[in-house]
Design an enzyme around this catalytic site. Structure first.
Site, PDB file in Angstrom:
ATOM      1  N   SER A  92       2.403  49.176  32.713  1.00 10.44           N
ATOM      2  CA  SER A  92       1.810  48.980  31.398  1.00 10.44           C
ATOM      3  C   SER A  92       2.293  50.130  30.528  1.00 10.44           C
ATOM      4  O   SER A  92       3.359  50.691  30.746  1.00 10.44           O
ATOM      5  CB  SER A  92       0.282  48.951  31.502  1.00 10.44           C
ATOM      6  OG  SER A  92      -0.292  48.683  30.238  1.00 10.44           O
ATOM      7  N   SER A 107      19.960  27.441  17.807  1.00 10.44           N
ATOM      8  CA  SER A 107      18.542  27.439  17.515  1.00 10.44           C
ATOM      9  C   SER A 107      18.320  28.372  16.328  1.00 10.44           C
ATOM     10  O   SER A 107      19.103  28.371  15.392  1.00 10.44           O
ATOM     11  CB  SER A 107      17.747  27.891  18.743  1.00 10.44           C
ATOM     12  OG  SER A 107      16.364  27.853  18.480  1.00 10.44           O
ATOM     13  N   HIS A 152       1.261  49.203  39.369  1.00 16.65           N
ATOM     14  CA  HIS A 152       1.521  48.155  38.373  1.00 16.65           C
ATOM     15  C   HIS A 152       1.914  48.825  37.069  1.00 16.65           C
ATOM     16  O   HIS A 152       1.698  50.019  36.872  1.00 16.65           O
ATOM     17  CB  HIS A 152       0.296  47.258  38.180  1.00 16.65           C
ATOM     18  CG  HIS A 152      -0.889  47.957  37.600  1.00 16.65           C
ATOM     19  ND1 HIS A 152      -1.733  48.743  38.357  1.00 16.65           N
ATOM     20  CD2 HIS A 152      -1.364  48.018  36.333  1.00 16.65           C
ATOM     21  CE1 HIS A 152      -2.679  49.233  37.597  1.00 16.65           C
ATOM     22  NE2 HIS A 152      -2.479  48.821  36.362  1.00 16.65           N
ATOM     23  N   HIS A 184      24.062  27.916  23.055  1.00 12.96           N
ATOM     24  CA  HIS A 184      23.212  26.901  22.435  1.00 12.96           C
ATOM     25  C   HIS A 184      22.851  27.342  21.032  1.00 12.96           C
ATOM     26  O   HIS A 184      22.962  28.521  20.688  1.00 12.96           O
ATOM     27  CB  HIS A 184      21.938  26.689  23.264  1.00 12.96           C
ATOM     28  CG  HIS A 184      20.957  27.816  23.120  1.00 12.96           C
ATOM     29  ND1 HIS A 184      21.050  28.973  23.858  1.00 12.96           N
ATOM     30  CD2 HIS A 184      19.887  27.978  22.307  1.00 12.96           C
ATOM     31  CE1 HIS A 184      20.082  29.793  23.512  1.00 12.96           C
ATOM     32  NE2 HIS A 184      19.350  29.216  22.575  1.00 12.96           N
TER      33      HIS A 184
END
Length: 894
Positions: A580, A438, A578, A436
């Site tokens: 970070s 852009s 988690h 595509h």
């Protein structure tokens, strides 16, 4: 990735992934582990231990030694006495030469009785000087893992298949030209890495490795691969990139467990349809797009693609179903393969100056190119289109990687990018494939390693610092998720300079992210190297801190008390659920969140100088530039012949992508109608690797009665980017705190203005002129006067580039031989009158200025035209005449 998991898992068994036991006699002997490869005199320590504590040493099961050691040959004679030995590492690469390259070890052979180590299951002889595989290795009955990468092996023994228990074999980066037929007898082999050798053929017997799950044959000279590979029913990953393959067997598509097939950078002109339909096949870097892939295609379809070379004033081209290669004047290239567009399609393009509206940068990103816009936006091609974009090479190639970033219509993303560095040049080319159109730009980002985490777990490590790894245990997630890892090395010198505290040390900065918002079901194990100068032997745990930062990097919290920290001689290990930013600090400070924020902020700052130079032949032309401090001297040296000016300003610190302004004061002004003029100040955006430069024409708005004017240009901070930490932006509020630097400018004595003299245009009388059109903006008579005032002695070359003949130039000189001003006006207005009906006359004027070396005037004309476009669009919207237009019409208007 799984092959590295098993390998590094064994390294954990050797004492690198678990906390060590108390050392014996002040040595590294702990229980049944002996790690001596971290010492330059490791072999000497081993021989001393073997002499003084022989009873304990012969019980050792895990031993690591550096083969760079001068006492290695003496040590090898003692190794067969270690009857319980299970894992032995004799790697080189621990030392570096004067150029910083890793030195191979001195190991060329092993003693014959080495085969008596009946318990040995893991043997690592990487980074040595082996030209043949020692025969004694074939007599190790328990051997499961064998690593001989980065040696000089030319061949393997004919009876190599006698290692019946072998499950992992790596001979990467050798000189192997062929393989023995007996390799098919390794019935338990799961991972086989033969990448970066000189293999030209594979024996059919390779198809007998029925338990093989990963086979890496990349970087060889293979012209073909045997059909027998279709028998490897357990195979999951097959790496064949960077060979000379012209075809691949269609039977590979029948492999039931195959999840990756890499065929990139070969000579494939045709790929079987069965393989093309597989979603995990990678075929970039093959000449598939240059000719029709089908061997049955007619002769006309096999011709080379048509090449289109566009001039600087061109803004569009047409692509047909036959495909083409397009080369823009700025160096950008496109390759549209046959069938990419089913119907003729007009493509419009433009190169945009970098601006926060078009440029989306993350922390530590660096912009390397202008922005390329391709229209129609969102157009979908039937086949991938290749784009090559030139860029300026980053200064930290080992920590950063170059990628092409694009906007999909909803979000920005990085494309898979191949780069080619030009020899002896600071420029490179980035290549990507897209479906595509852009916006596209080239960015340097921190090297990103990523993997897919399945339910059964895996391992991820950093290619920048392999000592950093993340271990995902089985059951860590229900659904597979993608995890990304980035590392920023931080030197001890940087920490010393920023903190002014010799006691502060920090590990590399680690950033982890994932494509899921759900925490992991089980703790994820992270290994970070201890800060420089800190080892498990001299570690003071009260001084060690684990810091956690949010994804914006604006807060750093000490989480040392919230995690369980384990230590080895080299690493700290902890668990999280988690992801970070994570940072390991060693300091005497009790609260270090503020220190970490200060260091993090400084790591993203560039020290710069401002420059204001005046053209020697016309001091009212002023060149403004913001330059990183290490580039100031070469920039000034390059401009010395054409410009003069004050010394560069004092050093200032700026962020990548930060806005700043230049304002002229004390009787000096600029054209307020410039598109980049905001409240009388010129707007800039700082990008460290691009030219933050503008050349403008300054005047004095007051009557100075023929006197010179001493004025100044001051630089001010502009809007603070959203990504800048709060502490960094807090001090920049208020008009006084925005000031950065001031440089003096001196305008010469006032010359008579042409339009202030009697008579129309100094004796010339032409009807009113409006070059261009309403949609693109006009150049008026006043604009031409402004342009003429700046030409000076360059008017003759400009006239020739506008299409005037040499005889016409000479006639103009003769008719106005006493007055340079009249010569310029005669040339410019005569040309303008003759070309006023030409719709392309403005673009011809811009091109002539550039070809004459007057980029400053070309920029002024483009700024006037851009302002005219904006005013025209605003007036259309204001009166409500704007109508919906086709995508193509919109593209042309832009």
């Amino acid at each position: 990735m799984q092959k590295m998991a098993e390998l590094l898992g064994l390294r954990d068994e050797c004492g690198e992934g678990t906390s060590g036991a108390p050392a014996l006699a002040g040595s590294c002997l702990a229980d049944n582990r002996l790690n001596l490869d971290v010492y330059s005199d490791g072999c000497h320590r081993f021989l001393q231990l073997f002499k003084e504590q022989r009873g304990e040493v012969v019980q050792v099961e895990f031993l690591r030694l550096s083969s760079n050691d001068c006492l290695l040959d003496t040590t090898l004679g003692s190794l067969p006495h270690l009857k319980h030995l299970k894992s032995l590492v004799l790697k080189g690469g621990h030392a570096r030469d004067e150029f910083g390259s890793y030195q191979h070890g001195s190991l060329t052979n092993l003693p014959p009785d080495f085969g008596n180590l009946r318990c040995l299951s893991h043997l690592d002889l990487s980074f040595n000087r082996l030209s043949t595989l020692p025969n004694c290795i074939l007599h190790l009955p328990s051997l499961r893992v064998l690593l001989v990468s980065h040696n000089s092996l030319v061949t393997l023994p004919e009876d190599f298949g006698s290692l019946s228990k072998l499950t992992f074999f790596s001979a990467m980066k050798n000189k192997l030209k062929d393989l023995p037929q007996s390799i098919g007898e390794l019935s338990m082999l799961q991972d086989l890495d033969l990448s970066e050798n000189a293999l030209e053929l594979l024996p059919e017997e390779v198809g007998n490795l029925h338990n093989c799950t990963e086979l890496d044959l990349s970087g060889n000279r293979l012209l073909s691969i045997p059909d027998s590979l279709a028998n490897l029913k357990s195979l999951r990953r097959l790496h064949l990139h960077s060979n000379l393959l012209v075809t691949v067997p269609a039977s590979l598509a029948s492999l039931p467990n195959l999840s990756r097939l890499d065929l990139q950078n070969n000579c494939l002109r045709a790929i079987p349809a069965e393989i093309q339909s597989l979603p995990f096949v990678h075929v970039r870097g093959n000449p598939l797009g240059e000719t029709e892939p089908s061997p049955q295609a007619d002769k006309s379809s096999t011709r080379r693609l048509q090449r289109l070379f566009l001039a600087s004033q061109d803004g569009s081209f047409t692509v047909t179903s036959e495909g083409c290669i397009v080369v823009l004047a700025c160096g950008i290239r496109f390759c549209f393969p046959p069938g990419a567009a089913s119907d003729p399609l007009r493509i419009c393009f433009r190169s945009l100056a970098p601006d926060p509206q078009w440029v989306k940068l993350q922390h530590h990103d660096v912009l390397l190119s202008r922005v390329l816009e391709l229209q129609p936006h969102g157009v979908q091609f039937q086949q991938e289109v290749q784009i090559w974009m030139p860029y300026i090479s980053p200064q930290t190639p080992h920590q950063h990687e170059v990628v092409v970033r694009t906007f999909s219509g909803q979000s920005w993303s990085d494309l898979r990018t191949r780069v080619k560095q030009k020899r002896k040049s600071k420029k490179g080319v980035a290549c990507c494939r897209i479906l595509h159109f852009s916006w596209f730009l080239v960015v340097s980002r921190l090297v990103q390693n990523e993997c897919q985490v399945p339910a059964e777990g895996t391992l991820l490590f950093s290619s920048v610092d392999p000592n950093i790894k993340v271990i995902f245990p089985p059951g860590v997630t229900k659904e597979p998720r993608t995890v990304k890892l980035q590392v920023l090395p931080v030197s001890a010198e940087e920490i010393d300079e920023i903190t002014a505290n010799a006691g502060c040390r920090a590990s590399p900065l680690l950033c982890l992210s994932q494509d899921s918002t759900v925490d992991f079901l089980k703790p994820v194990r992270i290994q970070l190297p201890l800060p420089p100068g800190v080892t498990g032997l001299n570690l003071d745990r009260s001084r060690l801190h684990i810091l956690h930062g949010d994804l914006e990097g604006q807060t750093w919290n000490d989480i040392t008390s919230e995690v369980v920290l384990e230590f080895t001689h080299l690493y700290a290990v902890f668990e999280v659920t988690h992801f970070s930013w994570y940072w390991l600090w060693y300091t005497t400070k009790t609260y270090i969140g503020g220190i970490a924020k200060k260091v993090y902020e400084r790591l993203r700052l560039y020290q710069v100088n401002f420059i204001a130079l005046q053209r020697k032949k016309d001091p009212e032309q002023v060149l403004l530039q913001c330059v990183p401090k290490h580039k100031v001297d070469p920039v000034l040296k390059k401009l010395l012949d054409r410009y003069r000016g004050p010394e560069p300003s004092d050093m200032v610190e700026m962020f990548e992508g930060e806005q700043f302004f230049a304002a002229f004061e004390r009787g000096i002004s600029i054209d307020m109608d410039r598109p980049d003029c905001v409240d009388g100040r010129l707007s800039f955006i700082f990008y460290s690797h691009l030219k933050n430069m503008k050349e403008i024409y300054v005047t004095s708005p007051v009557d100075r009665k023929g006197q010179a004017v001493k004025g100044q240009v001051s630089f001010y901070r502009g809007a603070v980017p959203d990504s800048i930490p709060e502490d960094a932006s807090r001090r920049r509020k208020g008009p006084d705190s925005l000031w950065l630097a001031t440089l003096p400018i001196k305008l010469p004595q006032l010359k008579p203005r042409w339009d202030e003299n009697p008579g129309p245009l100094y004796g010339f009388s032409f009807p009113p002129l409006n070059l261009g059109n309403a949609e693109t903006g006009y150049l008026t008579q006043a604009n031409l006067l402004s342009i003429a005032r700046r030409m000076g002695a360059d008017w003759q070359s400009i006239g020739l580039n506008l299409g005037l003949t040499y005889q016409q130039i000479e006639r103009i000189r003769y008719n106005n031989r006493e007055d340079l001003n009249k010569q310029i006006l005669d040339m410019l207005f005569s040309w303008a009158q003759q070309n006023s009906e030409d719709p392309d006359c403005v673009s011809k004027l811009i091109t002539a200025m550039k070809e004459s070396g007057r980029q400053d005037i070309a920029d002024e004309v483009e700024a006037i035209i851009e302002l005219g476009r904006q005013k025209y669009s605003e007036s259309i919207r204001r009166v409500g005449l704007e109508q919906e237009s086709s995508t193509e019409d919109s593209a042309i208007a832009m």
